[in-house]
Design a protein around this motif. Structure first.
Motif, PDB file in Angstrom:
ATOM      1  N   GLU A 154      -9.750  -0.309  -4.306  1.00  0.00           N
ATOM      2  CA  GLU A 154     -10.371   0.857  -4.034  1.00  0.00           C
ATOM      3  C   GLU A 154      -9.350   1.655  -3.097  1.00  0.00           C
ATOM      4  O   GLU A 154      -9.670   3.055  -3.097  1.00  0.00           O
ATOM      5  N   HIS A 155      -8.391   1.328  -2.401  1.00  0.00           N
ATOM      6  CA  HIS A 155      -7.428   2.037  -1.497  1.00  0.00           C
ATOM      7  C   HIS A 155      -6.258   1.453  -1.315  1.00  0.00           C
ATOM      8  O   HIS A 155      -5.648   1.047  -0.582  1.00  0.00           O
ATOM      9  N   PRO A 156      -5.435   1.329  -2.631  1.00  0.00           N
ATOM     10  CA  PRO A 156      -4.178   0.913  -2.814  1.00  0.00           C
ATOM     11  C   PRO A 156      -3.311   1.567  -1.999  1.00  0.00           C
ATOM     12  O   PRO A 156      -3.263   2.964  -1.931  1.00  0.00           O
ATOM     13  N   TYR A 168      -1.137   4.680  -3.188  1.00  0.00           N
ATOM     14  CA  TYR A 168      -2.052   6.084  -3.359  1.00  0.00           C
ATOM     15  C   TYR A 168      -2.428   6.587  -2.270  1.00  0.00           C
ATOM     16  O   TYR A 168      -3.138   7.659  -2.149  1.00  0.00           O
ATOM     17  N   ASN A 169      -1.929   6.021  -0.973  1.00  0.00           N
ATOM     18  CA  ASN A 169      -2.370   6.272   0.192  1.00  0.00           C
ATOM     19  C   ASN A 169      -1.452   6.587   1.293  1.00  0.00           C
ATOM     20  O   ASN A 169      -1.135   5.746   2.182  1.00  0.00           O
ATOM     21  N   LYS A 170      -1.017   7.768   1.327  1.00  0.00           N
ATOM     22  CA  LYS A 170       0.115   8.085   2.365  1.00  0.00           C
ATOM     23  C   LYS A 170      -0.503   9.397   3.154  1.00  0.00           C
ATOM     24  O   LYS A 170       0.096  10.598   3.066  1.00  0.00           O
ATOM     25  N   GLY A 171      -1.405   8.983   4.011  1.00  0.00           N
ATOM     26  CA  GLY A 171      -2.182  10.372   4.737  1.00  0.00           C
ATOM     27  C   GLY A 171      -3.704  10.621   3.739  1.00  0.00           C
ATOM     28  O   GLY A 171      -4.525  10.436   4.428  1.00  0.00           O
ATOM     29  N   ILE A 172      -3.328  11.143   2.656  1.00  0.00           N
ATOM     30  CA  ILE A 172      -4.586  11.396   1.969  1.00  0.00           C
ATOM     31  C   ILE A 172      -4.538  10.729   0.680  1.00  0.00           C
ATOM     32  O   ILE A 172      -3.197  10.717   0.119  1.00  0.00           O
ATOM     33  N   GLU A 173      -5.713   9.868   0.147  1.00  0.00           N
ATOM     34  CA  GLU A 173      -5.557   9.345  -1.109  1.00  0.00           C
ATOM     35  C   GLU A 173      -5.229  10.357  -2.187  1.00  0.00           C
ATOM     36  O   GLU A 173      -5.823  11.616  -2.459  1.00  0.00           O
ATOM     37  N   THR A 174      -4.568   9.938  -3.322  1.00  0.00           N
ATOM     38  CA  THR A 174      -3.992  10.842  -4.260  1.00  0.00           C
ATOM     39  C   THR A 174      -5.369  11.251  -5.020  1.00  0.00           C
ATOM     40  O   THR A 174      -5.380  12.315  -5.173  1.00  0.00           O
ATOM     41  N   ILE A 175      -6.225  10.425  -5.269  1.00  0.00           N
ATOM     42  CA  ILE A 175      -7.586  10.724  -5.820  1.00  0.00           C
ATOM     43  C   ILE A 175      -8.305  11.955  -5.279  1.00  0.00           C
ATOM     44  O   ILE A 175      -8.761  12.742  -5.646  1.00  0.00           O
ATOM     45  N   ASP A 176      -8.210  11.587  -3.760  1.00  0.00           N
ATOM     46  CA  ASP A 176      -9.116  12.695  -3.114  1.00  0.00           C
ATOM     47  C   ASP A 176      -8.417  14.089  -3.340  1.00  0.00           C
ATOM     48  O   ASP A 176      -9.014  14.891  -3.326  1.00  0.00           O
ATOM     49  N   TYR A 177      -7.134  14.237  -3.097  1.00  0.00           N
ATOM     50  CA  TYR A 177      -6.069  15.190  -3.487  1.00  0.00           C
ATOM     51  C   TYR A 177      -6.425  15.929  -4.905  1.00  0.00           C
ATOM     52  O   TYR A 177      -6.746  17.220  -5.024  1.00  0.00           O
ATOM     53  N   ILE A 178      -6.465  14.931  -5.792  1.00  0.00           N
ATOM     54  CA  ILE A 178      -6.604  15.543  -7.068  1.00  0.00           C
ATOM     55  C   ILE A 178      -7.799  16.093  -7.370  1.00  0.00           C
ATOM     56  O   ILE A 178      -8.185  17.357  -7.846  1.00  0.00           O
ATOM     57  N   GLU A 179      -9.054  15.486  -6.841  1.00  0.00           N
ATOM     58  CA  GLU A 179     -10.258  15.918  -6.916  1.00  0.00           C
ATOM     59  C   GLU A 179     -10.729  17.204  -6.050  1.00  0.00           C
ATOM     60  O   GLU A 179     -11.391  18.095  -6.464  1.00  0.00           O
ATOM     61  N   MET A 194      -8.196  19.223 -10.390  1.00  0.00           N
ATOM     62  CA  MET A 194      -7.350  19.173 -11.594  1.00  0.00           C
ATOM     63  C   MET A 194      -7.708  18.555 -12.694  1.00  0.00           C
ATOM     64  O   MET A 194      -8.614  17.618 -12.629  1.00  0.00           O
ATOM     65  N   ASN A 195      -7.144  18.887 -13.992  1.00  0.00           N
ATOM     66  CA  ASN A 195      -7.485  18.185 -15.086  1.00  0.00           C
ATOM     67  C   ASN A 195      -7.011  16.818 -14.972  1.00  0.00           C
ATOM     68  O   ASN A 195      -6.198  16.616 -14.340  1.00  0.00           O
ATOM     69  N   PHE A 196      -7.056  16.131 -16.283  1.00  0.00           N
ATOM     70  CA  PHE A 196      -6.740  14.740 -16.266  1.00  0.00           C
ATOM     71  C   PHE A 196      -5.182  14.621 -16.453  1.00  0.00           C
ATOM     72  O   PHE A 196      -4.602  13.861 -15.790  1.00  0.00           O
ATOM     73  N   ASN A 197      -4.673  15.745 -17.329  1.00  0.00           N
ATOM     74  CA  ASN A 197      -3.111  15.827 -17.335  1.00  0.00           C
ATOM     75  C   ASN A 197      -2.496  16.002 -16.214  1.00  0.00           C
ATOM     76  O   ASN A 197      -1.336  15.260 -15.657  1.00  0.00           O
ATOM     77  N   ILE A 198      -2.783  17.186 -15.314  1.00  0.00           N
ATOM     78  CA  ILE A 198      -2.280  17.380 -14.196  1.00  0.00           C
ATOM     79  C   ILE A 198      -2.390  16.227 -12.956  1.00  0.00           C
ATOM     80  O   ILE A 198      -1.668  15.847 -12.095  1.00  0.00           O
ATOM     81  N   GLY A 199      -3.689  15.813 -13.020  1.00  0.00           N
ATOM     82  CA  GLY A 199      -3.871  14.700 -12.177  1.00  0.00           C
ATOM     83  C   GLY A 199      -2.980  13.493 -12.382  1.00  0.00           C
ATOM     84  O   GLY A 199      -2.765  12.888 -11.424  1.00  0.00           O
ATOM     85  N   ASN A 200      -2.731  13.213 -13.672  1.00  0.00           N
ATOM     86  CA  ASN A 200      -1.882  12.194 -13.741  1.00  0.00           C
ATOM     87  C   ASN A 200      -0.692  12.511 -13.427  1.00  0.00           C
ATOM     88  O   ASN A 200       0.264  11.582 -12.906  1.00  0.00           O
ATOM     89  N   ILE A 212       0.426  14.237 -10.918  1.00  0.00           N
ATOM     90  CA  ILE A 212       0.323  13.904  -9.319  1.00  0.00           C
ATOM     91  C   ILE A 212       0.324  12.473  -9.008  1.00  0.00           C
ATOM     92  O   ILE A 212       1.036  12.054  -8.146  1.00  0.00           O
ATOM     93  N   LYS A 213      -0.462  11.821  -9.785  1.00  0.00           N
ATOM     94  CA  LYS A 213      -0.814  10.274  -9.545  1.00  0.00           C
ATOM     95  C   LYS A 213       0.763   9.540  -9.676  1.00  0.00           C
ATOM     96  O   LYS A 213       1.303   8.737  -8.818  1.00  0.00           O
ATOM     97  N   TYR A 214       1.470   9.810 -10.849  1.00  0.00           N
ATOM     98  CA  TYR A 214       2.611   9.043 -11.001  1.00  0.00           C
ATOM     99  C   TYR A 214       3.604   9.480 -10.251  1.00  0.00           C
ATOM    100  O   TYR A 214       4.494   8.657  -9.726  1.00  0.00           O
ATOM    101  N   ALA A 215       3.694  10.807  -9.965  1.00  0.00           N
ATOM    102  CA  ALA A 215       4.825  11.227  -9.046  1.00  0.00           C
ATOM    103  C   ALA A 215       4.512  10.906  -7.798  1.00  0.00           C
ATOM    104  O   ALA A 215       5.715  10.470  -7.088  1.00  0.00           O
ATOM    105  N   THR A 216       3.466  10.811  -7.166  1.00  0.00           N
ATOM    106  CA  THR A 216       3.236  10.161  -5.796  1.00  0.00           C
ATOM    107  C   THR A 216       3.583   8.731  -5.612  1.00  0.00           C
ATOM    108  O   THR A 216       3.749   8.375  -4.551  1.00  0.00           O
ATOM    109  N   ARG A 217       3.254   8.129  -6.632  1.00  0.00           N
ATOM    110  CA  ARG A 217       3.421   6.675  -6.419  1.00  0.00           C
ATOM    111  C   ARG A 217       4.718   6.114  -7.018  1.00  0.00           C
ATOM    112  O   ARG A 217       5.034   4.890  -6.640  1.00  0.00           O
ATOM    113  N   ALA A 218       5.609   6.967  -7.515  1.00  0.00           N
ATOM    114  CA  ALA A 218       6.954   6.534  -7.822  1.00  0.00           C
ATOM    115  C   ALA A 218       7.728   6.026  -6.656  1.00  0.00           C
ATOM    116  O   ALA A 218       7.805   6.616  -5.547  1.00  0.00           O
ATOM    117  N   GLY A 219       8.250   4.847  -6.836  1.00  0.00           N
ATOM    118  CA  GLY A 219       8.864   4.051  -5.823  1.00  0.00           C
ATOM    119  C   GLY A 219       8.067   3.330  -4.822  1.00  0.00           C
ATOM    120  O   GLY A 219       8.484   2.413  -4.115  1.00  0.00           O
TER     121      GLY A 219
END
Length: 77
Positions: free
Chosen positions: A15-17, A20-31, A35-41, A43-50
């Protein structure tokens, strides 16, 4: 129906990995940006990289989704 017990560490990883949570959860930002599915992903993959698994793999996934979105937009023009 009886609610199943889920250990706190497992619940947080779903629920809160942390990755994905560096201030604001990525899913909250995307929603919030609707954003559509592609753009959301992207953001998801870029923000979790590393922060999870292999950084280069996550960046490649983000690239794959942005390329897919570019093709989709080009086809709509």
């Amino acid at each position: 129906m009886k609610k199943e017990y889920v250990p706190k560490h497992m619940k947080e990883s779903v629920e809160h990995p942390v990755h994905y949570n560096k201030g604001i959860e990525t899913i909250d930002y995307i929603e919030s940006w609707e954003m559509n599915f592609n753009i959301g992903n992207v953001i998801k993959y870029a923000t979790r990289a590393g922060y999870k698994d292999d950084k280069l793999e996550d960046l490649r996934k983000a690239s794959w989704y942005i390329t897919r979105e570019i093709k989709r937009v080009e086809e709509c023009e």
